[in-house]
Design a protein around this motif. Structure first.
Motif, short mmCIF file in Angstrom:
data_model
loop_
_atom_site.label_atom_id
_atom_site.label_comp_id
_atom_site.label_asym_id
_atom_site.label_seq_id
_atom_site.Cartn_x
_atom_site.Cartn_y
_atom_site.Cartn_z
N UNK A 64 -6.85 59.29 -27.29
CA UNK A 64 -8.23 59.75 -27.14
C UNK A 64 -9.14 59.06 -28.15
N UNK A 65 -8.66 58.91 -29.38
CA UNK A 65 -9.46 58.23 -30.41
C UNK A 65 -9.71 56.77 -30.04
N UNK A 66 -8.70 56.11 -29.50
CA UNK A 66 -8.85 54.72 -29.09
C UNK A 66 -9.86 54.60 -27.96
N UNK A 70 -13.42 52.57 -28.04
CA UNK A 70 -13.78 51.54 -27.06
C UNK A 70 -15.11 51.85 -26.40
N UNK A 71 -15.35 53.14 -26.11
CA UNK A 71 -16.62 53.51 -25.49
C UNK A 71 -17.77 53.31 -26.46
N UNK A 72 -17.58 53.68 -27.72
CA UNK A 72 -18.66 53.58 -28.70
C UNK A 72 -19.04 52.14 -28.97
N UNK A 73 -18.04 51.28 -29.10
CA UNK A 73 -18.30 49.89 -29.48
C UNK A 73 -18.25 48.93 -28.30
N UNK A 74 -18.22 49.46 -27.08
CA UNK A 74 -18.19 48.65 -25.86
C UNK A 74 -17.09 47.60 -25.90
N UNK A 75 -15.92 48.03 -26.25
CA UNK A 75 -14.76 47.14 -26.32
C UNK A 75 -14.04 47.18 -24.98
#
Length: 106
Positions: A64-66, A70-75
């Motif tokens: 969930x943290x990963x 990814x969502x926050x930093x658009x990874x």
């Protein structure tokens, strides 16, 4: 009205909630959790044994943290590398026998 009461009780500590309902709880119960359980403030939940294993819980939290990262930093996920065939040696090279060094004579 009950939503306001529930929201207010959620902000207070468990000890404060128990003491509001039963001020002399210490004379009746050995622990705060026993009193809270009897008063209905906390309840046990039935869950599968696999969810109790720390490795499973940590894996879910880490996943969930990963995902949040990814969502926050658009990874974007990295593309998986192509699977290469494993080469097997038909005739492994033979090892040379270990030779002991001669002891020097003084």
């Amino acid at each position: 009205m009950t939503d306001t009461v529930t929201a207010t009780s959620d902000r207070r500590s468990l000890r404060e909630q128990v003491e509001d309902l039963l001020p002399a709880w210490r004379s009746w119960y050995p622990s705060l959790f026993d009193a809270a359980a009897d008063l209905g403030l906390i309840r046990a939940r039935v869950c599968s044994p696999s969810s109790l294993m720390l490795s499973n819980r940590h894996a879910a939290v880490q996943s969930e943290a990963m995902q949040m990262f990814k969502e926050k930093w658009s990874v974007e996920d990295e593309p998986e590398e192509p699977q290469l065939p494993i080469r097997l040696q038909r005739h492994p090279t033979p090892r040379k026998p270990f030779k002991k060094k001669p002891k020097p004579s003084y």
